[in-house]
Design a protein around this motif. Sequence first.
Motif, mmCIF file in Angstrom:
data_model
loop_
_atom_site.group_PDB
_atom_site.id
_atom_site.type_symbol
_atom_site.label_atom_id
_atom_site.label_comp_id
_atom_site.label_asym_id
_atom_site.label_seq_id
_atom_site.Cartn_x
_atom_site.Cartn_y
_atom_site.Cartn_z
ATOM 1 N N ARG A 146 0.711 -1.213 -0.099
ATOM 2 C CA ARG A 146 -0.026 0.041 0.067
ATOM 3 C C ARG A 146 0.853 1.460 0.027
ATOM 4 N NH1 ARG A 146 -4.944 -0.672 4.067
ATOM 5 N NH2 ARG A 146 -5.773 -2.598 3.365
ATOM 6 N N ASN A 176 0.363 3.848 -3.203
ATOM 7 C CA ASN A 176 -0.465 4.927 -2.774
ATOM 8 C C ASN A 176 -0.181 5.896 -3.421
ATOM 9 O OD1 ASN A 176 -2.391 5.928 -0.997
ATOM 10 N ND2 ASN A 176 -0.718 7.205 -0.147
ATOM 11 N N TYR A 224 -3.876 4.060 6.030
ATOM 12 C CA TYR A 224 -3.832 2.859 5.482
ATOM 13 C C TYR A 224 -4.723 2.156 6.257
ATOM 14 C CZ TYR A 224 0.343 4.437 3.342
ATOM 15 O OH TYR A 224 1.233 5.355 2.731
#
Length: 373
Positions: free
Chosen positions: A124, A128, A342
């Motif tokens: 992530r 991102n 997250y």
Amino acid sequence: MSSAERMGEGIGLDMAEDREDYILNKDHLFYWLRQLRKTAELIAPKRELSGEITFTTVVNIHDIALNYTAPILSTKHILFPQTDIMFKYSLKVPGKVQSTFNARKKVVFGVPSCGISALLIADRVFGNGYTDLYYFARRKNTIFVSIGCNNPLQTCFCYSLGTGPFLDHGFDIQLTDLGDRYFVQTGTDAGKTIIMQYRFLFDEADKEDYDDQYETMLTAQSKFEGRIDLELYRKKLENGQINEAFYEWTADRCFECGGCTYLCPLCLCFNIIDVEETAKSVTPEKSKDFLKTPSGERFRIWDSCMFAGFTKMAGGVNPHWNKKDRIKRWHYHKILYYPEKYNVFGCVGCGLCTITCPGKIDMANTVIRIKNL
């Protein structure tokens, strides 16, 4: 929703539609790994002469350490190397670059469950907004075979976070050590494929195998002596219950060695530097080539927010010269900002910071100390 469920959100793993479970006799393990090594670089835990465990490219299959407690480093360097050459550039022709990147196929064997959990979160971070091509090129070409932890250390607290000692998903292949055999679970199509290539080595799991795996998991979970409550820490931070005196005490005990950040699988800060060839830096044999095509290389190297120069800006301005402020920022990042961005903590409870920190101000000891504040 558990931490493990949150980690699986939207990370783009090629999850297997029909997960299947098998049994691998331990006598067949090295043969299987030897076959996998013929098509990909095999990386596995190895016990060094010093006794420490490192994840390194396997030269001798029998050097693989099957029973180890904790590696000296996390496995983040496999996809995010400590020093990474990004490309080579010409000093004579502006804008002319040459890729030196090589994301060869890899199989990483023996990664603990907390390492897999960290990987899912790192997916992530590096995906991102801006997709990190270097990270994901390696990620796409790497298969992870994890082994659940039957005997967690006293420093481990993955069970408190739902990031171990065994996982429900997120792995390509997960092994559970049942003594004379491994219980084998496939989690992705890539994992299933490398099982099918050597299907004759694997037996179908029966009821006794499932029962033994369940008992093994429960036994491992019972070995965690205490709970580390990061959620309590987060609430106290939000409510302003952690005062400046606490961080001043912490700063007094910090040696600024950076060990906590270098070992943490979720400390992913880096710096980028250019190293240019000079007439003095090249060997006599290459001096003619240097005169024709002088070049430089751009590197990505690990950095640490614990170091005073990390946030130093042009003109010498630095918002975090003070050690206490840097430590405070590190905690806020992991306990507040990671969940905000997250939906998980920036910690998987691997305990490596506890093992390395000489000042005993690692994540676990910090949470224990603030419990009664």
